[in-house]
Design a protein around this motif. Sequence first.
Motif, short mmCIF file in Angstrom:
data_model
loop_
_atom_site.label_atom_id
_atom_site.label_comp_id
_atom_site.label_asym_id
_atom_site.label_seq_id
_atom_site.Cartn_x
_atom_site.Cartn_y
_atom_site.Cartn_z
N HIS A 1 12.17 69.58 45.64
CA HIS A 1 12.72 70.06 44.46
C HIS A 1 13.64 68.86 43.93
O HIS A 1 14.77 69.03 43.71
CB HIS A 1 13.94 71.21 44.78
N PRO A 2 12.97 67.73 43.70
CA PRO A 2 13.65 66.83 42.81
C PRO A 2 13.96 66.92 41.67
O PRO A 2 13.30 67.76 41.18
CB PRO A 2 12.41 65.64 43.10
N GLY A 3 15.06 66.15 41.34
CA GLY A 3 15.65 66.29 39.90
C GLY A 3 14.51 65.68 38.87
O GLY A 3 13.24 65.21 39.19
N GLN A 4 14.90 65.72 37.67
CA GLN A 4 13.82 65.53 36.41
C GLN A 4 13.68 63.90 36.55
O GLN A 4 12.56 63.64 36.64
CB GLN A 4 14.52 65.50 35.21
N SER A 5 14.40 63.06 36.84
CA SER A 5 14.15 61.61 36.90
C SER A 5 13.13 61.22 38.11
O SER A 5 12.09 60.45 37.95
CB SER A 5 15.30 60.70 37.07
N LEU A 6 13.51 61.75 39.39
CA LEU A 6 12.68 61.57 40.21
C LEU A 6 11.29 62.20 40.39
O LEU A 6 10.36 61.66 40.74
CB LEU A 6 13.11 62.01 41.56
#
Length: 168
Positions: free
Chosen positions: A88-93
């Motif tokens: 569940h990484p954020g948008q950038s990652l």
Amino acid sequence: ESKPGPKYFIRFGARNFTSEQFASLQRKDNRLVNLFTKISKGAKSACAKFTVERGILYSTKIKGTKRPVFPESIALDWLKFVHVSFGHPGQSLLQTISKRDVLIFGIKELATFASLNCESCVANQPRRPLPQVLPKPRRFAINPFEKAHFDLWDAGSSDRRGKRYLLA
């Protein structure tokens, strides 16, 4: 003797695509059709960054790499799969992880959508605790009529005695 199953070009989650299926999806994507056309006509701008092998469009923008160009119809499903698979990484990652293996046009918006609309992320997102606010002290009347309230009610039309308002 077992019969070998189809050889998949790409698999993620419950989605499986042979190279023919993947190429077919690419050919149905309007943006990618435009690229296929430019490459077939030998346009230098397209040929410098893309190549077609066995009917599949690849990005060669980064030297020494060949990344398949994902059609819009499966790009969001891919990003959702990567989002869950990589914790569940954020948008950038999520963008960074996906860009290593595939090229998706409009990845920023799709990655933002995938990460912000993940049910697990929304349910488990840390939230600041609400501030502890003490209730305001209430003052109660001790003597009759020490505290009184009046309401003026408009009936909308006059009654049979010609009265329209009621004071309560």
